[in-house]
Write an enzyme that holds these catalytic residues in place. Structure first.
Site, mmCIF file in Angstrom:
data_model
loop_
_atom_site.group_PDB
_atom_site.id
_atom_site.type_symbol
_atom_site.label_atom_id
_atom_site.label_comp_id
_atom_site.label_asym_id
_atom_site.label_seq_id
_atom_site.Cartn_x
_atom_site.Cartn_y
_atom_site.Cartn_z
ATOM 1 N N GLU A 57 28.386 -5.521 27.721
ATOM 2 C CA GLU A 57 29.147 -5.427 29.252
ATOM 3 C C GLU A 57 28.859 -4.491 30.056
ATOM 4 O OE1 GLU A 57 33.569 -4.653 28.379
ATOM 5 O OE2 GLU A 57 33.919 -4.452 30.413
ATOM 6 N N ASP A 75 35.021 3.961 27.840
ATOM 7 C CA ASP A 75 34.816 2.636 27.567
ATOM 8 C C ASP A 75 33.382 2.122 27.408
ATOM 9 O OD1 ASP A 75 35.490 0.086 27.264
ATOM 10 O OD2 ASP A 75 36.240 -0.390 29.125
ATOM 11 N N GLU A 133 46.123 -2.090 29.367
ATOM 12 C CA GLU A 133 45.597 -3.227 30.309
ATOM 13 C C GLU A 133 46.671 -4.490 30.498
ATOM 14 O OE1 GLU A 133 41.489 -3.942 29.008
ATOM 15 O OE2 GLU A 133 40.805 -2.166 30.377
HETATM 16 C C1 BDP Z 1 37.144 -3.417 28.432
HETATM 17 C C2 BDP Z 1 36.970 -4.562 29.002
HETATM 18 C C3 BDP Z 1 37.985 -5.430 28.636
HETATM 19 C C4 BDP Z 1 38.528 -5.377 27.305
HETATM 20 C C5 BDP Z 1 38.788 -4.058 27.048
HETATM 21 C C6 BDP Z 1 39.431 -3.809 25.610
HETATM 22 O O1 BDP Z 1 36.406 -4.602 30.025
HETATM 23 O O2 BDP Z 1 37.680 -6.973 29.150
HETATM 24 O O3 BDP Z 1 39.524 -6.310 27.186
HETATM 25 O O4 BDP Z 1 37.762 -3.218 27.098
HETATM 26 O O5 BDP Z 1 38.449 -3.009 25.076
HETATM 27 O O6 BDP Z 1 35.919 -2.695 28.222
HETATM 28 O O7 BDP Z 1 40.527 -4.000 25.256
#
Ligand code: BDP
Length: 726
Positions: free
Chosen positions: A414, A386, A312
């Site tokens: 989340e 996720d 990401e």
């Molecule tokens: C996702 C989230 C994000 C996190 C990412 C992570 O949306 O904010 O940075 O995981 O685990 O679920 O790095």
């Protein structure tokens, strides 16, 4: 024996002054499950009073002092009595708290300690001349502290103090919280206020919360905390911040809580003035080594680094044509002389990889099994996508027998309705831990990968992404505390039953009244399936509105990266719905053991909870109950809504057993949950109907609005989002 008789002579009153006083004495939730109140049941109370006539506590350092405080506060309040700290050998029934090596022989010869490991403890009744005692013993101070909390829990739960034969040792070494807290005190995916770390006033101002935080964690055996977000800021590694981190570490130390930091891979450039962060560059190698030396000179028991790299948009070794292995080993070498560890996250997926996102982590890590340094743990999320309300277990579990894999759960909600939905997460955690990977035949549970027993791993760990913030009750929703509590209990023992954990938490947090415990426990246990039903039934996943993940957004299809769009995950079309992950599709199933592949591939054996995770099936596909898939979806969504109604009905009956404040809070929150459950049902079913073109099943209530209404909803200020993602 002489030395043994050197005692705390301090009285209850004296110690009470040292005790961390709760902010308010009313049940406002701040005290968590440690809000000791006087035992009202007279029989129970008298029983305890006659069993506990004095305390012998071994003399020692900071942790022993904390134990003294906890016993003073806990017993003082629960028993409403001024217990004295006495010498051994006098008359009366005592609570004896002492390390095994310091106990007199006539006591130790009555105890079997072979199973007692680091941080473990024994609680046992031992009769000796003068009295019938309860002994808490351990090999180390932290074991004594954990044993003390366990002992107090027995009292909170009104358990008899007879025939005690408790032998407990943690099954997992590193049991830690991951805070996704930013330096500006916002929390990524945090829904309970701001970060409790006040970087501005640290190191000089020690907020009482830091102490209470450490105490709460110790009470459930959590022994580590990564205080900063995985989307890391290199500044945390500068001297200015390290001094503040040291202040936290000093507060946490007596409670057995180690500090870890997130390491931004590009830190050598950002704060080190180097031109590169290439893990094979000599200057970079030296920079990390120096940085580790510096950190340990400030915090001698520093835990290590948690790293999110090449995921990401975070920098990582792949920016330099290197691998995760190169990156992880670089940091591991820097930490090794100090016994620090690297937790390298497997949550990676790249926009340049056109395969199924669910496959990417496995593809990037499994080929390097066995090549990581001994102090590297690969931290793997529970499922391959996720933190969804339900996912199959991650295929990496069991697939890297020569590398320690640690679990990453998300405690903050989340994807489970933020802090306004009551969803008891230990039920979800338990489902994952008890999943069978079949990697070494039947019974190769994920829990065995995590505790290291499947492949005889030396280093083991479990992390939970924290749900804690500055909200008065820490977690926003009063029941969010159960998720923190339960995470700790499962990290200590991944085989625990989530129902037993709920039982403990309810009794310690609210009351032992069976009229309360029974129905509320049932409500908690069913709450997880309710959220799956009203958000993501039958294996649907990641259909949340994008960015903030608040509410449904199954229609979103315009984001730059395909796998950021919900349409990528549900793949609804005129023929049907679901992600084909069998051989005819992405073949993600190939990453599981043959037995698991077979079970999920065959529509006959694939549990319907995972149907649309692994298969694209026609709208008129017949479910096991004979109904069409379309009807089945509507019925599940409706069921989720009805389950929340049942939760409300249960809670309404609980008014006599709960304080007004929490009664009202939970009532209001359950009503939000109901409103949002309906929102999910209506928005999703209306949207999917544009493909299925079928009528809603008769069981389903009519939607309150038209699809356009749901599509028009915007929440630019929904909490928890990274500003740059807005
Ligand atoms: C996702 C989230 C994000 C996190 C990412 C992570 O949306 O904010 O940075 O995981 O685990 O679920 O790095």
């Amino acid at each position: 024996m002489k030395q043994f008789l050197k005692l705390y002579t301090t009285t209850f009153l004296g110690l009470f002054l040292l005790t961390s006083t709760p902010l308010f004495s009313m049940s406002n939730g701040y005290g968590l499950w440690l809000d000791y109140t006087k035992i009202k049941d007279k029989v129970v109370l008298e029983g305890y009073r006659s069993q506990l006539q004095g305390i012998y506590l071994e003399e020692g350092g900071a942790t022993l002092k904390v134990i003294g405080e906890e016993l003073t506060m806990g017993l003082g309040t629960l028993l409403d009595t001024n217990l004295k700290f006495n010498a051994l050998g006098g008359d009366g029934n005592m609570l004896i708290v002492s390390k095994y090596m310091n106990l007199p022989k006539n006591l130790t010869e009555k105890m079997e300690v072979d199973d007692l490991k680091k941080e473990g403890y024994i609680i046992k009744n031992v009769d000796m001349e003068g009295g019938s005692h309860v002994v808490i013993t351990a090999r180390d101070d932290i074991g004594l502290l954990y044993g003390t909390f366990h002992f107090l829990r027995l009292l909170q739960m009104h358990k008899p103090l007879k025939n005690l034969e408790i032998v407990e040792s943690p099954k997992v070494d590193i049991r830690m919280l991951n805070h996704w807290d930013n330096l500006d005190r916002t929390i990524e995916r945090g829904y309970s206020g701001f970060s409790i770390w006040n970087w501005q006033t640290l190191p000089d101002y020690i907020d009482q919360r830091y102490i209470d935080y450490a105490r709460a964690n110790a009470s459930v055996g959590i022994n580590g905390t990564a205080v900063t977000s995985v989307n890391a800021n290199a500044l945390i590694l500068t001297p200015h911040y390290l001094e503040k981190v040291k202040a936290l570490a000093d507060v946490f130390r007596p409670y057995g809580l180690k500090v870890y930091l997130t390491a931004r891979f590009s830190a050598p450039i950002e704060i080190g003035g180097l031109k590169t962060a290439d893990p094979l560059d000599a200057k970079v190698i030296q920079w990390w080594k120096n940085k580790a030396d510096e950190i340990y000179s400030i915090i001698p028991d520093f835990g290590g680094f948690l790293v999110k790299a090449n995921s990401e948009g975070q920098p990582g070794p792949q920016n330099y044509g290197r691998t995760h292995l190169d990156g992880a080993n670089l940091l591991a070498d820097a930490l090794a002389p100090h016994n620090g560890v690297v937790m390298w996250r497997a949550f990676v997926y790249s926009e340049h990889d056109p395969t199924d996102r669910a496959k990417q982590a496995y593809n990037e890590f499994v080929p390097d099994d066995g090549k990581y340094r001994e102090n590297v743990l690969i931290q793997v999320k529970n499922g391959p996508i996720d933190f969804q309300p339900r996912e199959p277990f991650h295929p990496m579990f069991g697939a890297m027998p020569n590398t320690p894999l640690m679990m990453e759960f998300q405690i903050t909600k989340e994807y489970l309705g933020f802090a306004t939905h009551l969803v008891y997460l230990p039920k979800l955690f338990e489902e994952v831990l008890k999943s069978d990977t079949y990697r070494k035949g039947k019974g190769s549970l994920v829990a065995k990968v995590i505790d290291g027993s499947l492949n005889h791993k030396k280093l083991t760990g479990m992390a939970g992404v924290s749900n804690i913030g500055t909200d008065f009750n820490w977690t926003g929703h009063p029941f969010g505390q159960a998720d923190w509590y339960g995470f700790g209990r499962l990290a200590w023992n991944p085989y625990m039953d989530s129902k037993d954990i709920a039982d403990e938490w309810l009794r310690c947090t609210f009351t032992n009244d069976e009229h309360f415990v029974g129905p509320v426990k049932k409500m908690m246990m069913e709450s997880r399936e309710a959220v799956v039903n009203y958000m993501d039934p039958l294996g649907l996943h990641h259909i949340f509105d994008t960015g903030h993940h608040y509410g449904p957004g199954p229609w979103v299809d315009n984001l730059s990266r395909p796998e950021w769009n919900p349409v990528y995950y549900h793949k609804a079309d005129s023929l049907g719905i679901g992600f084909d992950r069998t051989k005819t599709g992405s073949d993600a199933l190939f990453q599981y053991a043959p037995e698991v592949q077979k079970m999920f591939t065959d529509l006959e054996t694939c549990p319907e909870e995972y149907l649309l995770w692994f298969h694209h099936v026609p709208w008129d596909y017949r479910l096991k109950n004979g109904r069409t898939l379309w009807d089945g979806l509507g019925i599940k969504y409706q069921k989720g809504v009805d389950q929340v109604r049942e939760m409300i009905a249960t809670w309404e009956q609980m008014k006599p057993y709960v304080d007004d404040l929490r009664y009202k809070q939970v009532t209001m929150l359950l009503n939000i949950q109901l409103k949002e459950a309906k929102w999910w049902r209506d928005a999703c079913m209306l949207y999917f109907q544009t493909f299925s073109k079928m009528d809603f099943p008769k069981e389903m209530e009519a939607p309150e609005h038209a699809l356009e209404y749901y599509r028009s909803l915007q929440f630019p200020y929904a909490p928890g989002i990274r500003p740059s993602w807005n």
